[in-house]
Motif scaffolding. Sequence first.
Motif, PDB file in Angstrom:
ATOM      1  N   UNK A 152       1.014  -1.642  -0.504  1.00  0.00           N
ATOM      2  CA  UNK A 152       0.118  -0.171   0.205  1.00  0.00           C
ATOM      3  C   UNK A 152       0.995   1.209  -0.004  1.00  0.00           C
ATOM      4  N   UNK A 153       1.448   1.418   0.926  1.00  0.00           N
ATOM      5  CA  UNK A 153       2.226   2.249   1.072  1.00  0.00           C
ATOM      6  C   UNK A 153       3.434   2.200  -0.225  1.00  0.00           C
ATOM      7  N   UNK A 154       3.553   1.305  -0.734  1.00  0.00           N
ATOM      8  CA  UNK A 154       4.787   1.582  -1.466  1.00  0.00           C
ATOM      9  C   UNK A 154       3.902   1.250  -3.674  1.00  0.00           C
ATOM     10  N   UNK A 155       3.138   0.938  -3.897  1.00  0.00           N
ATOM     11  CA  UNK A 155       3.021   1.133  -4.525  1.00  0.00           C
ATOM     12  C   UNK A 155       1.752   1.693  -5.087  1.00  0.00           C
ATOM     13  N   UNK A 156       1.107   1.893  -3.865  1.00  0.00           N
ATOM     14  CA  UNK A 156      -0.373   3.270  -3.898  1.00  0.00           C
ATOM     15  C   UNK A 156       0.237   4.344  -3.304  1.00  0.00           C
ATOM     16  N   UNK A 157      -0.363   4.622  -2.258  1.00  0.00           N
ATOM     17  CA  UNK A 157       0.287   6.001  -1.193  1.00  0.00           C
ATOM     18  C   UNK A 157       1.431   6.993  -2.202  1.00  0.00           C
ATOM     19  N   UNK A 158       2.362   6.132  -1.859  1.00  0.00           N
ATOM     20  CA  UNK A 158       3.921   6.751  -2.365  1.00  0.00           C
ATOM     21  C   UNK A 158       4.200   7.234  -3.957  1.00  0.00           C
TER      22      UNK A 158
END
Length: 473
Positions: free
Chosen positions: A65-71
């Motif tokens: 979630x953090x790497x592929x979407x939010x970030x």
Amino acid sequence: MMPNTPLSEISVIRDALRTSFRKGLARPIEWRRHQLFQLARMMQENAEAFAEALTEDLGKPKLESYSFEIGAILERSLIGAQRLDDWAKPIPVDSPDWQKPLKPTVYKAAKGTVLIIAPWNYPLVLGLQPLIGAIAAGCCAVLKPSEISPHSSALLAELFPKYLNPDAYRVVLGAIPETTKLLELQWDHIFYTGNARIARLISVAAAEHLTPLTLELGGKSPVIVDPSFNINLAAKRILWAKSQNCGQLCVAPDYVVIPRTSQEAFISALKEWYTEFFPEGSMESSSISRIVSPAHHERLMDLLNRSKGEVVFGGHTEGSTKIEVTVLKDVPADDSFMEGEIFGLFLPIVPVDNIEDAIEFVRNREHPLVIYVFTEDPKLKQQMLDETMSGGIVFNDLVQQLGFNELPFGGVGQSGYGRQISKYTFDSFSYERASIDVSSEMEQFNAVRYPPFNDEKFALMSGAVFLPIPASS
């Protein structure tokens, strides 16, 4: 959970955004830049809430979630803000000397009020990435997120008015009735990410108003494995890519084509990496998400039950949203797994006699979103570039192409049309507006175009007909 947007409000929302656009609300570059910074702040300040929503909807690991979407959205919002001046600047046209006084220029103009329809598998990046381009181009926009990812969709609807100007950017929540109502209205561009079946319906609705489209679809993205490549490394990378988001990714490796003499070695390597990646089993692992819904689980199990391929590992299921990573060998060309995009954790292996047969197998099918090829042979790489068609082509890895801000992403044929990511998304939501500025002093040169015509004027105006044409070699 937030309620669906009332049908009666949808046209009111569209009309309000059109009024804002016509008044020039989204036109100033600094205003657009501020909205992009606000979008970045929305992602940063609510990262945990977004991660929790993605876990609720899809069981996504926090790392994904953090790497592929939010970030990804945070970074690309900042890139859009930083490069906006360059993207939007007028472009002087290099023209013949006699035309230069007319100041030929191309302006990048916003298309207007646009509709973005996002899917459930990556509800943040596939909804907000197009929005970045719409904001940067100076459009007003409605985002329609998927009802199949309700927690993420509701959070977007809650946060939008807290960070983005509601006179320009709105979220419409709902399912088929709300989407149908949206498509009854006229938009200046529709950006749809999803499957080809729904894309056909959207295309019909858009045609009613001559609305331009971007269709980001999927299809069966194949993997060709050259037996001279490191089979162990190919298996590692393929298995990792297949397990991303539980296989629910438009650029996931859909099936593998490999010379049959290397099939068993490839399967052996897959087994080793499966044990390495998921020592407790993929259904128990916290490093993999889940199937989005019971309906999708049922669809996938139907494919498995009808398959003529041999399951070499996996195949088990638990509940209505968990399926093991499953590899099948000796899958025939007419198998259930070859009917359409799999969008799940099944990896069918199609054995062929040689690499030429592998290329022909791929060529005989609809153009995919991406072709993956594992080879170090420069001749084979060039052959793939010359003899196949796909939205993209990746050598010796998978999925990583999505991380490039400078590369266009999109399909061809059945896998869609139009391009996105950073400037390419900006280009999708803007159009090239040609301009010339003819001063009064140019009138002395215009005399030749006015009647009455004579031989002297004809000689001057017909010169292009008599230009020399070079002989071809």
